[in-house]
Design an enzyme around this catalytic site. Structure first.
Site, mmCIF file in Angstrom:
data_model
loop_
_atom_site.group_PDB
_atom_site.id
_atom_site.type_symbol
_atom_site.label_atom_id
_atom_site.label_comp_id
_atom_site.label_asym_id
_atom_site.label_seq_id
_atom_site.Cartn_x
_atom_site.Cartn_y
_atom_site.Cartn_z
ATOM 1 N N TYR A 56 1.746 5.458 -2.499
ATOM 2 C CA TYR A 56 2.053 6.863 -2.197
ATOM 3 C C TYR A 56 3.446 7.230 -2.662
ATOM 4 C CZ TYR A 56 -2.362 6.693 -0.070
ATOM 5 O OH TYR A 56 -3.691 6.511 0.090
ATOM 6 N N ARG A 95 -9.807 -10.328 -13.487
ATOM 7 C CA ARG A 95 -8.541 -9.777 -13.954
ATOM 8 C C ARG A 95 -7.552 -10.915 -14.127
ATOM 9 N NH1 ARG A 95 -5.400 -7.221 -8.682
ATOM 10 N NH2 ARG A 95 -3.767 -6.840 -10.219
ATOM 11 N N ARG A 96 -6.369 -10.613 -14.648
ATOM 12 C CA ARG A 96 -5.271 -11.586 -14.741
ATOM 13 C C ARG A 96 -5.715 -12.891 -15.406
ATOM 14 N NH1 ARG A 96 -2.270 -10.860 -8.785
ATOM 15 N NH2 ARG A 96 -0.956 -9.156 -9.460
ATOM 16 N N HIS A 111 0.804 -1.214 0.000
ATOM 17 C CA HIS A 111 0.000 0.000 0.000
ATOM 18 C C HIS A 111 0.842 1.271 0.000
ATOM 19 C CE1 HIS A 111 -3.371 2.543 -0.156
ATOM 20 N NE2 HIS A 111 -2.734 3.298 0.703
ATOM 21 N N HIS A 163 -9.428 0.572 -11.686
ATOM 22 C CA HIS A 163 -9.114 1.575 -10.666
ATOM 23 C C HIS A 163 -7.670 2.056 -10.770
ATOM 24 C CE1 HIS A 163 -8.244 3.385 -6.792
ATOM 25 N NE2 HIS A 163 -7.319 2.468 -6.605
ATOM 26 N N PHE A 164 -6.713 1.097 -10.805
ATOM 27 C CA PHE A 164 -5.348 1.621 -10.685
ATOM 28 C C PHE A 164 -4.780 2.140 -11.997
ATOM 29 C CE2 PHE A 164 -4.271 -3.089 -10.377
ATOM 30 C CZ PHE A 164 -3.678 -3.190 -11.621
ATOM 31 N N HIS A 165 -5.460 1.924 -13.116
ATOM 32 C CA HIS A 165 -5.017 2.665 -14.306
ATOM 33 C C HIS A 165 -5.458 4.131 -14.242
ATOM 34 C CE1 HIS A 165 -4.059 -1.310 -15.980
ATOM 35 N NE2 HIS A 165 -3.167 -0.649 -16.673
HETATM 36 C C1 HEM Z 1 -0.219 1.642 -22.937
HETATM 37 C C2 HEM Z 1 -0.848 1.790 -21.803
HETATM 38 C C3 HEM Z 1 -1.443 0.653 -21.011
HETATM 39 C C4 HEM Z 1 -2.232 -0.391 -21.427
HETATM 40 C C5 HEM Z 1 -2.766 -0.643 -22.825
HETATM 41 C C6 HEM Z 1 -2.479 -1.224 -20.272
HETATM 42 C C7 HEM Z 1 -3.265 -2.371 -20.269
HETATM 43 C C8 HEM Z 1 -3.428 -3.232 -19.201
HETATM 44 C C9 HEM Z 1 -4.349 -4.354 -19.137
HETATM 45 C C10 HEM Z 1 -5.307 -4.764 -20.254
HETATM 46 C C11 HEM Z 1 -4.183 -4.953 -17.925
HETATM 47 C C12 HEM Z 1 -5.010 -6.099 -17.346
HETATM 48 C C13 HEM Z 1 -4.481 -7.431 -17.632
HETATM 49 C C14 HEM Z 1 -5.222 -8.523 -16.876
HETATM 50 O O1 HEM Z 1 -5.570 -8.363 -15.696
HETATM 51 O O2 HEM Z 1 -5.446 -9.576 -17.489
HETATM 52 C C15 HEM Z 1 -3.163 -4.218 -17.218
HETATM 53 C C16 HEM Z 1 -2.682 -4.526 -15.957
HETATM 54 C C17 HEM Z 1 -1.819 -3.737 -15.224
HETATM 55 N N1 HEM Z 1 -1.305 -2.494 -15.605
HETATM 56 FE FE1 HEM Z 1 -1.560 -1.585 -17.390
HETATM 57 N N2 HEM Z 1 -1.827 -0.680 -19.200
HETATM 58 C C18 HEM Z 1 -1.183 0.462 -19.602
HETATM 59 C C19 HEM Z 1 -0.429 1.333 -18.824
HETATM 60 C C20 HEM Z 1 -0.104 1.117 -17.495
HETATM 61 C C21 HEM Z 1 0.648 2.024 -16.681
HETATM 62 C C22 HEM Z 1 1.183 3.385 -17.143
HETATM 63 C C23 HEM Z 1 0.799 1.422 -15.466
HETATM 64 C C24 HEM Z 1 1.491 1.905 -14.223
HETATM 65 C C25 HEM Z 1 2.294 2.921 -14.166
HETATM 66 C C26 HEM Z 1 0.150 0.129 -15.542
HETATM 67 C C27 HEM Z 1 0.118 -0.794 -14.518
HETATM 68 C C28 HEM Z 1 -0.523 -2.013 -14.572
HETATM 69 C C29 HEM Z 1 -0.495 -2.987 -13.508
HETATM 70 C C30 HEM Z 1 0.246 -2.839 -12.171
HETATM 71 C C31 HEM Z 1 -1.302 -4.069 -13.923
HETATM 72 C C32 HEM Z 1 -1.627 -5.327 -13.129
HETATM 73 C C33 HEM Z 1 -0.708 -6.442 -13.402
HETATM 74 C C34 HEM Z 1 -1.129 -7.660 -12.624
HETATM 75 O O3 HEM Z 1 -2.336 -7.935 -12.518
HETATM 76 O O4 HEM Z 1 -0.236 -8.319 -12.101
HETATM 77 N N3 HEM Z 1 -0.398 -0.023 -16.779
HETATM 78 N N4 HEM Z 1 -2.724 -3.166 -18.009
HETATM 79 CU CU CU Z 2 -3.867 -0.019 -0.750
#
Ligand code: HEM
Ligand code: CU
Length: 575
Positions: free
Chosen positions: A232, A442-443, A228, A379-381
């Site tokens: 921040y 997700r995932r 968490h 949420h976190f996007h």
């Molecule tokens: C080009 C821009 C981006 C696209 C198209 C994108 C797309 C995605 C998608 C579709 C997922 C979900 C995958 C799933 O749960 O099956 C995901 C997960 C995630 N994204 Fe992004 N994202 C982008 C940018 C970012 C940025 C800028 C960050 C953080 C600075 C970020 C952090 C994450 C994280 C932490 C996860 C979770 C990974 C996990 O479940 O272990 N993403 N993203």
């Molecule tokens: Cu938290």
């Protein structure tokens, strides 16, 4: 007046080095994001679904840990040097932490990406939440440990610079940007204790086979002890830019310096004793502790709302300086053609939306509705993926010229880039939130909804998939535009004044505020006490139940060498 690179050339090189690593990670991570968005919606599948977790781990680690934290290290170095108005105490120390964090990040990235190459017997598809029982290759954990120690050294560098400054200025208030860096780092030292213990004492020995078993709930809890507050750590660089740079870009001044200090102190106090709110669904932690974590989490709304108030007030002040009038009409007087301003303003607006969906996550009962669904990445996007990432990109349009002495290649492309990110994220994140409410997980590489009726509250599954795919594509294009703009800027010819880098004094300065705000020892002591109160009993319970070393052998994810071991372990883990 000379800009940063002319005054502090060596420090500028350090900052540029961290930004290069940061932006490279952004490029690779964004490509992986596009691959995921198109894969899980079925639009384009260039890899096997088996490799989805390699890409997902790469995306999470490269973006959430490497892109953001390397940017932070560069920004904080710039902030300390320019607000203390003196160079760093020993530039060799600075290069040492740049080297250590970069090597660590490369090790972790190699361990992950090797998962895509069948001939290399290595993989770390453990996701960026790397707790047991999934077991990655030791190189991954070693890289992470080096990375964390590197960030500690970076913090030491900034504290030493502060100590030197204090020696020469015994009675002055800590300059605001340095104050922000120091409070953020104190929080980081406290928070990374959890992940450092987990990595060094448990995950590394276990992945090498020196210890046989692990206590998964213990490593999960230690991860979230850090997991968490790390949000921040991502957010504080964005806050620093919103508080100290955005008002200037808007044409005004920060509304209140003391309020900004209060906010950073509150984050130091409240960030860490809340991690259990990520574990509402973990068996083995008593409901009462989860309830306490929820209550602490709700207190965290206070500094966020204070920020919304202060930043909007500062922007409004800027608009009125520029001739803006009326209750709402002043918005039109803001410099919307400036990509740095517009990007940060849009990022801030997105953060408000992210705050609302975050309150759903934080509520113990409604969390059950959205837990592990697409709602969570939705949420976190908004938060790290936009409030933080878009602020960092927009801030770069103002920061990078100071580091290179060269003007920005194209402001119109910059403007298009930040707007594209905003539009892409509105599409992708909205669809993810609604998909999550409908129960889409997700995932997952294969969330397939063909051949049967699946009703959603709003829209349809096809439309949600299309929103994710289209939004993801726009985001990827935006990231590429950003990287090209920065790359082309770096080969421009140097000019005298590439950007107006002056930062005006706040409307209400630090001088009239209580001196106790600058008492870092006091705030750190209170933060430690809160952490002890929040974590002693839950950790005692977890260790009491299954022991420090636990009884779970773990599931190695680098399959070829360990297939038999993994299969043999599986029934035991499931049991
Ligand atoms: C080009 C821009 C981006 C696209 C198209 C994108 C797309 C995605 C998608 C579709 C997922 C979900 C995958 C799933 O749960 O099956 C995901 C997960 C995630 N994204 Fe992004 N994202 C982008 C940018 C970012 C940025 C800028 C960050 C953080 C600075 C970020 C952090 C994450 C994280 C932490 C996860 C979770 C990974 C996990 O479940 O272990 N993403 N993203
Ligand atoms: Cu938290």
């Amino acid at each position: 007046m000379a800009t940063f690179v002319d005054r502090y050339p060596e420090e500028a090189s350090v900052v540029k080095a961290t930004l290069v690593v940061s932006f490279l990670s952004l490029g690779i991570g964004a490509l992986f994001g596009l691959v995921q968005a198109l894969h899980r919606t079925g639009y384009l599948r260039i890899l096997d679904s088996v490799d989805y977790y390699t890409v997902l781990t790469g995306h999470g680690v490269l973006l959430a840990l490497v892109f953001t934290i390397f940017f932070l290290m560069g920004l904080f170095t710039w902030a300390v040097v320019q607000s203390l108005e003196r160079p760093l105490p020993d530039i060799r120390l600075s290069w040492a932490w740049v080297g250590l964090t970069t090597t660590g990040a490369v090790f972790a990235a190699v361990a992950i990406l090797a998962g895509l190459v069948p001939s290399i017997d290595m993989s770390a598809d453990v996701l960026y939440t790397f707790y047991a029982p999934l077991m990655g290759h030791p190189l991954f954990y070693i890289g992470l440990a080096m990375f964390i120690v590197g960030t500690w050294l970076a913090g030491a560098d900034w504290f030493l610079a502060y100590r030197d400054w204090r020696g020469d200025n015994p009675d002055e208030r800590i300059p605001l940007q340095t104050f922000m860096v120091l409070t953020t780092m104190l929080m980081w030292y406290l928070a990374t204790l959890g992940v450092a213990v987990s990595t060094v004492f448990f995950l590394i020995p276990w992945s090498f086979g020196w210890v046989e078993t692990v206590n998964p709930l213990l490593t999960r809890t230690l991860f979230w002890f850090f997991g968490h507050p790390v949000v921040y750590f991502w957010l504080m660089p964005a806050y620093m830019l919103w508080y100290t740079v955005l008002p200037k870009l808007a044409g005004g001044r920060l509304f209140s310096d003391p309020l900004a200090r209060v906010v950073f102190v509150l984050f130091l106090l409240l960030s860490t004793p809340v991690g259990i709110h990520h574990q509402y669904l973990d068996p083995g932690i008593a409901e009462g502790f989860k309830f306490i974590a929820m209550t602490n989490t709700m207190f965290l709304l206070l500094p966020s709302l204070l920020t919304a108030f202060t930043v909007v007030a500062s922007i409004e002040h800027g608009a009125r300086q520029r001739g803006g009038e009326g209750y709402i009409k002043w918005l039109g007087a803001l410099p919307w053609r400036d990509p740095a301003f517009t990007g940060m303003a849009l990022a801030g607006a997105m953060f408000a939306a992210g705050g609302f969906s975050g309150m759903i996550n934080a509520g113990m009962n409604i969390n059950y509705l959205i837990h592990n669904t697409l709602w969570v990445p939705g949420h976190f996007h908004l938060t790290v993926g936009t409030a933080v990432a878009l602020t960092m990109m927009a801030g770069s349009y103002w920061l990078v010229p100071q580091l290179t002495g060269k003007r920005l290649y194209s402001r119109p492309i910059g403007l298009l880039q930040v707007v594209l990110w905003f539009v892409g994220m509105v599409l992708m994140s909205n669809a993810m939130h609604r998909g999550g409410l409908a129960g889409i997980p997700r995932r997952t590489a294969e969330p397939q909804y063909q051949n049967f009726e699946f009703s959603t509250m709003l829209g349809s599954v096809e439309e949600i998939q299309a929103g994710i795919a289209l939004g993801g594509t726009l985001l990827f294009v935006s990231a590429v535009l950003f990287l090209f703009n920065i790359l082309l800027s770096s080969i421009e010819d140097p000019i005298e004044n590439p950007v107006d880098d002056s930062l005006p004094a706040p409307l209400s300065g630090a001088s009239g505020s209580p001196v106790v705000l600058d008492n870092l020892r006091l705030w750190t002591a209170i933060a430690v006490v809160l952490v002890i109160l929040a974590y002693t009993l839950p950790l005692a319970g977890i260790v009491g139940d299954a022991g420090v070393w636990g009884d779970v052998p773990g599931v190695p994810v680098w399959v070829s060498g360990n297939l038999d071991a993994a299969l043999a372990a599986l029934p035991e883990v499931i049991a």
